[in-house]
Design an enzyme around this catalytic site. Structure first.
Site, mmCIF file in Angstrom:
data_model
loop_
_atom_site.group_PDB
_atom_site.id
_atom_site.type_symbol
_atom_site.label_atom_id
_atom_site.label_comp_id
_atom_site.label_asym_id
_atom_site.label_seq_id
_atom_site.Cartn_x
_atom_site.Cartn_y
_atom_site.Cartn_z
ATOM 1 N N GLY A 173 0.806 -1.223 0.000
ATOM 2 C CA GLY A 173 0.000 0.000 0.000
ATOM 3 C C GLY A 173 0.837 1.270 0.000
ATOM 4 N N GLU A 207 -1.783 -5.782 -10.063
ATOM 5 C CA GLU A 207 -0.460 -6.341 -9.777
ATOM 6 C C GLU A 207 -0.573 -7.810 -9.423
ATOM 7 O OE1 GLU A 207 1.711 -5.404 -6.282
ATOM 8 O OE2 GLU A 207 -0.049 -5.264 -5.017
ATOM 9 N N ASN A 262 1.093 -10.625 -6.655
ATOM 10 C CA ASN A 262 1.957 -10.902 -5.505
ATOM 11 C C ASN A 262 2.464 -12.326 -5.632
ATOM 12 O OD1 ASN A 262 1.783 -8.398 -4.238
ATOM 13 N ND2 ASN A 262 -0.187 -8.918 -3.351
ATOM 14 N N ARG A 303 3.759 -14.663 -3.908
ATOM 15 C CA ARG A 303 4.001 -15.257 -2.586
ATOM 16 C C ARG A 303 2.669 -15.651 -1.969
ATOM 17 N NH1 ARG A 303 1.698 -11.178 0.355
ATOM 18 N NH2 ARG A 303 1.989 -9.093 -0.490
ATOM 19 N N ARG A 313 -8.313 -8.769 10.555
ATOM 20 C CA ARG A 313 -6.928 -8.682 11.041
ATOM 21 C C ARG A 313 -6.895 -7.884 12.337
ATOM 22 N NH1 ARG A 313 -2.932 -7.375 5.931
ATOM 23 N NH2 ARG A 313 -4.020 -8.644 4.361
HETATM 24 P P1 ADP Z 1 0.494 -2.362 -3.369
HETATM 25 O O1 ADP Z 1 1.456 -3.054 -4.293
HETATM 26 O O2 ADP Z 1 1.169 -1.351 -2.512
HETATM 27 O O3 ADP Z 1 -0.385 -3.299 -2.626
HETATM 28 P P2 ADP Z 1 -1.604 -1.888 -5.317
HETATM 29 O O4 ADP Z 1 -1.219 -1.430 -6.679
HETATM 30 O O5 ADP Z 1 -1.954 -3.319 -5.145
HETATM 31 O O6 ADP Z 1 -0.436 -1.480 -4.309
HETATM 32 O O7 ADP Z 1 -2.793 -0.995 -4.769
HETATM 33 C C1 ADP Z 1 -3.166 -1.014 -3.404
HETATM 34 C C2 ADP Z 1 -4.520 -0.338 -3.217
HETATM 35 O O8 ADP Z 1 -4.479 1.008 -3.690
HETATM 36 C C3 ADP Z 1 -5.678 -0.972 -3.979
HETATM 37 O O9 ADP Z 1 -6.238 -2.066 -3.316
HETATM 38 C C4 ADP Z 1 -6.634 0.199 -4.077
HETATM 39 O O10 ADP Z 1 -7.319 0.392 -2.863
HETATM 40 C C5 ADP Z 1 -5.698 1.367 -4.298
HETATM 41 N N1 ADP Z 1 -5.490 1.569 -5.753
HETATM 42 C C6 ADP Z 1 -4.491 1.054 -6.490
HETATM 43 N N2 ADP Z 1 -4.591 1.414 -7.785
HETATM 44 C C7 ADP Z 1 -5.691 2.171 -7.881
HETATM 45 C C8 ADP Z 1 -6.350 2.848 -8.956
HETATM 46 N N3 ADP Z 1 -5.855 2.808 -10.197
HETATM 47 N N4 ADP Z 1 -7.479 3.543 -8.677
HETATM 48 C C9 ADP Z 1 -7.976 3.599 -7.430
HETATM 49 N N5 ADP Z 1 -7.419 2.990 -6.371
HETATM 50 C C10 ADP Z 1 -6.286 2.276 -6.578
#
Ligand code: ADP
Length: 455
Positions: free
Chosen positions: A165, A289, A291, A293, A339
């Site tokens: 995040g 993305e 993950n 793992r 959690r």
């Molecule tokens: P990380 O790799 O840090 O987990 P993510 O790319 O998976 O980051 O995104 C984490 C969170 O951020 C998502 O679950 C969502 O809540 C928010 N987020 C990510 N990308 C977007 C987007 N394009 N638009 C709106 N919210 C987003």
């Protein structure tokens, strides 16, 4: 099957992996920092080796010491858990170079998916929808301006090496783009050791839905359906997850599973992994993305599929083929995980530490608690604030929600401040009970803009 496995992690996930080892008849080796001498994973493992000072860089991230511990104890494989070294391709390579099996995907798959902008390009080529944005790290400010105009505002600047995040910055208009870009690059350098960033279109109220993948080393890639992870704190850290995603149309579920399998196949994926998507109100979905793992929230998938993901990680790494097909995997009931962390949500999620004068976890039908806590345990200040995962499973979502409320009420913890009461608040809101939550839910709840209350 391996004779002995070292677990390069701590906390609840080290305990979880040790439990899987015991059920498979495999010896387990714990590693621990000087601050974790009294930790539960040290007590439960067959052997334990101290690997360094309390700070994670000197212990749980200390590759030479961890490999040394594996050699001393004769461990044939290393399970990295989540976090720490689990997504470091160089660690997977170092294990291989020493003849130790890394329980996870190949270094190549970790590396490709570890660059989030490259991962977007791979997913796109594999046929999964991605949001408008850049499919490689930005090379210059001119390129950023041109790309941003194409994507439109608001947009997000994301760190290519980001995770947890962190490294996500929203930009509302072109005026803010270059200052935000410079800050994002220097923050990415400081947090992840790489200044690379990319752009992605911002979706205002998405749901976060992810698909669990299990792939063996013989070319079979299966999915274990989806998890809904939209209940996130303002820093995008997940607080409550569930499976299956509430009221998802069956055709969306199928399309998500198919897209996830294609993405995993595109990188020759092996072992357990998760493909994350954002889903809009019309159930259009977009890859964000992968993950590479095990994830914190894997137990909800285990509950609804009856598949022990951690045991399968180990069996896959030992060369076993997956003996079932996609059509053999079915969803049974509904599972929710909350959690419990040593954080104070009302005070900007400030972490808390202390000695537990009481820990009485919930129990009863359909309740599983994954935790490293015990009464008398002192929570060290150096690590992740996760204390316990409270997982409930029931035939229907309505029953699972009631079970979660009951289990959270039953949870007794004293000596440290936790988010328990806030989790209870979440569990009693009208929106959560109705299963209509999207990612801005917790920020809104914190501001008092959500209906429903703890009875
Ligand atoms: P990380 O790799 O840090 O987990 P993510 O790319 O998976 O980051 O995104 C984490 C969170 O951020 C998502 O679950 C969502 O809540 C928010 N987020 C990510 N990308 C977007 C987007 N394009 N638009 C709106 N919210 C987003």
């Amino acid at each position: 099957m391996f004779r002995k496995i070292l677990i390069a992690n701590r906390g609840e996930i080290a305990v979880r992996v040790i439990r899987a080892c015991k059920e498979l008849g495999v010896q387990s080796v714990a590693v621990y920092s000087e601050a974790d001498r009294d930790a539960l994973h040290v007590q439960l493992a067959d052997e334990a080796v101290c690997i360094g000072a309390p700070s994670s860089t000197e212990s749980y991230l200390n590759i030479p010491h961890i490999l040394m511990a594996a050699h001393i104890t004769g461990a044939e494989a290393i399970h990295p858990g989540y976090g720490y070294l689990s997504e470091r391709a160089s660690f997977a390579e170092a294990c291989a170079a020493q003849g130790i099996k890394f329980i996870g995907p190949t270094p190549d798959a970790i590396r490709q998916m570890g660059d989030k902008s490259l991962a977007r390009a791979i997913a796109h080529r594999a046929g999964a929808p991605v949001l408008p944005g850049t499919e490689r790290a930005l090379q210059s400010e001119d390129e950023a301006v041109a790309a941003a105009r194409g994507v439109g505002f608001p947009l997000l600047i994301k760190a290519a090496a980001g995770g947890g995040g962190r490294g996500i910055r929203r930009v509302m208009s072109e005026d803010d783009l270059l200052p935000a870009l410079r800050i994002a690059q220097s923050e990415a350098q400081a947090a992840f050791g790489s200044p690379e960033v990319y752009l992605e279109k911002y979706i205002p109220e998405p749901r976060h839905i992810e698909v669990q993948i299990l792939a063996d080393e013989h070319g079979k890639v299966l999915h274990l359906f989806e998890r809904e992870c939209s209940i996130q704190n303002p820093r995008h850290q997940k607080m409550v997850e569930e499976a299956p995603a509430p009221s998802l149309r069956p055709e969306t579920r199928r399309a998500l599973g198919d897209a996830a399998v294609k993405v995993a196949q595109a990188v020759g994926y092996q072992n357990a992994g998760t493909i994350e998507f954002l889903v809009d109100a019309d159930e259009n979905f977009y890859f964000i993305e992968m993950n590479t793992r095990l994830q914190v929230e894997h137990p909800v998938t285990e509950a609804i599929t009856g598949i022990d993901i951690v045991q399968w990680q180990i069996r896959i790494a030992a060369g076993e083929p997956l003996p079932f097909e996609q059509g053999d995997i079915a969803i049974s009931g509904h599972a929710i995980e909350a959690r419990l962390t040593a954080e104070i949500p009302e005070q900007d999620f400030t972490p808390s530490t202390g000695r537990l004068s009481e820990w009485t976890p919930p129990g009863g039908p359909g309740v599983r608690v994954d935790s490293h806590l015990y009464t008398g345990y002192s929570i060290p200040p150096y690590y992740d604030p996760l204390l316990a995962k409270i997982i409930v499973h029931a035939p229907t979502r309505e029953q699972a929600v009631a079970r979660l409320q009951r289990a959270l009420h039953e949870t007794r913890i004293a000596g440290v401040q936790t988010c328990r009461d806030f989790l209870l608040r979440i569990a009693h809101t009208d929106e959560f009970r109705a299963g209509t939550v999207s990612t801005p839910f917790v920020p809104r709840l914190l501001k008092g803009g959500v209906a429903g209350g703890v009875r």
